[in-house]
Each structure stands twice: as C-alpha cells, then as structure tokens.
Design an enzyme around this catalytic site. Structure first.
Site, PDB file in Angstrom:
ATOM      1  N   CYS A 178      -4.410   4.566   0.171  1.00 53.50           N
ATOM      2  CA  CYS A 178      -4.640   5.011   1.552  1.00 53.50           C
ATOM      3  C   CYS A 178      -4.533   6.528   1.680  1.00 53.50           C
ATOM      4  O   CYS A 178      -4.957   7.095   2.677  1.00 53.50           O
ATOM      5  CB  CYS A 178      -3.665   4.338   2.509  1.00 53.50           C
ATOM      6  SG  CYS A 178      -1.953   4.809   2.218  1.00 53.50           S
ATOM      7  N   ASP A 235      -1.858   8.296   1.984  1.00 55.56           N
ATOM      8  CA  ASP A 235      -0.718   8.766   2.779  1.00 55.56           C
ATOM      9  C   ASP A 235       0.371   9.356   1.882  1.00 55.56           C
ATOM     10  O   ASP A 235       0.557   8.928   0.747  1.00 55.56           O
ATOM     11  CB  ASP A 235      -0.146   7.605   3.608  1.00 55.56           C
ATOM     12  CG  ASP A 235      -1.118   7.179   4.703  1.00 55.56           C
ATOM     13  OD1 ASP A 235      -2.074   7.920   4.945  1.00 55.56           O
ATOM     14  OD2 ASP A 235      -0.899   6.115   5.295  1.00 55.56           O
ATOM     15  N   CYS A 251       0.038   6.916   8.228  1.00 56.27           N
ATOM     16  CA  CYS A 251      -0.194   6.005   9.345  1.00 56.27           C
ATOM     17  C   CYS A 251       1.075   5.819  10.184  1.00 56.27           C
ATOM     18  O   CYS A 251       2.166   6.236   9.784  1.00 56.27           O
ATOM     19  CB  CYS A 251      -0.651   4.663   8.797  1.00 56.27           C
ATOM     20  SG  CYS A 251       0.677   3.756   8.012  1.00 56.27           S
ATOM     21  N   CYS A 274       3.362   0.334   3.368  1.00 61.38           N
ATOM     22  CA  CYS A 274       3.922   1.542   3.992  1.00 61.38           C
ATOM     23  C   CYS A 274       5.448   1.545   3.827  1.00 61.38           C
ATOM     24  O   CYS A 274       6.054   2.598   3.621  1.00 61.38           O
ATOM     25  CB  CYS A 274       3.551   1.602   5.466  1.00 61.38           C
ATOM     26  SG  CYS A 274       1.834   1.169   5.799  1.00 61.38           S
TER      27      CYS A 274
HETATM   28 FE1  FES Z   1      -0.809   4.037   3.825  1.00 64.63          FE
HETATM   29 FE2  FES Z   1       0.511   3.132   5.844  1.00 64.63          FE
HETATM   30  S1  FES Z   1      -1.624   2.939   5.511  1.00 64.63           S
HETATM   31  S2  FES Z   1       1.277   4.229   4.153  1.00 64.63           S
END
Ligand code: FES
Length: 149
Positions: A33, A35, A58, A102
């Site tokens: 993702c 992040d 997110c 996450c």
């Molecule tokens: Fe990647 Fe939440 S979508 S940490």
C-alpha cells in the site's frame, strides 16, 4: 466500516510528532500500500518514558499507531515487545479484514524502534526481537489469510 474507537483515534490521534531526544527510532513501510510509519521512543532504565509517531498512511494506520503509543507509553521494553497487532485491533474494537495489515505495521514500528535502541546500545537486537527488528520490513502477513494486505 470503522468502529467509533478507530474514528476517535483517526480524528484525534495521540502522541503525534517527533521526539528530538529519542534514543530509538524505527521506520517501517508496507510495500503493497506504500504506507509508512515512523516511531520515536525515549527509553530510560528500560522504561519507555515518551513516544511519538508520524504516519503517512491510511486512517487505520494512523489509528493503530495512535493506540500503540498509548499502549506502550510508561511500559517496559519487554511489555512493548510483547505488543501484538491483535491487541492493537482489540483496543480499537476491531478492524475490517482488509485493514488488518495496518495493525501489523504498528506492531512492526514499535519493534523497529526498540531494535534501533538496542543497536545504539551496542546490543544485537536479534537477541530480543524475532527477525532482528528490520527497520524497513516489507509486507509481512499477520496470519489472517488472504485478507492480509
Ligand atoms: Fe496500508 Fe493501512 S492501507 S497501512
């Protein structure tokens, strides 16, 4: 989709920012993702006396970072290392399956910061942390099957 607790931490995250006098800093990212979570710890006599985080990610990543800092502040290194993503999810009253990764990021960020602390002390973090607390851990499955990621 999200519990009130998640929304509360997302809207009003605790312990956001940097710690200039941190003696353990860990950064982890999820390759899928994109992040990124950065955790700053101030550790004195084996106790986490202060903690801050910065998360570029997110809403669930922000909520899980926030609740993780609350769970480890004032705790021993051992207690912080025992923090699992499942505990983080429980504290938030649950997360949607597609957001479980996450919470894994939050657990990894805490471990990476503690690993950095050990390294700064000249101690091999692999002695205490499974996987050595890789500070740039790639996506790692939380055991939730295909929903992870
Ligand atoms: Fe990647 Fe939440 S979508 S940490």
């Amino acid at each position: 989709m999200y519990t009130d607790k998640v929304m509360e931490h997302f809207a009003n995250p605790q312990n956001v920012g940097e710690l200039p006098d941190a003696n353990g800093v860990g950064e982890v990212g999820n390759a899928k993702c994109g992040d990124i979570m950065k955790m700053y710890l101030k550790i004195e006599n084996g106790i986490i006396t202060d903690v801050k985080f910065k998360t570029f990610g997110c809403g669930a990543a922000i909520a899980t970072s926030s609740v993780s800092t609350e769970l480890i502040k004032g705790k021993s290194i051992e207690d912080a290392l025992a923090l699992s993503n499942k505990t983080v999810v429980e504290k938030l009253g649950g997360l949607p399956d597609v957001k479980l990764h996450c919470s894994v990021l939050a657990e990894q960020a805490v471990k990476a910061a503690i690993a950095d602390y050990y390294k700064r002390q000249g101690i091999d973090p692999a002695l205490f942390i499974a996987g050595g607390g890789d500070s740039h851990a790639e996506h790692h499955c939380c055991g939730e099957g295909d929903n992870c990621g």
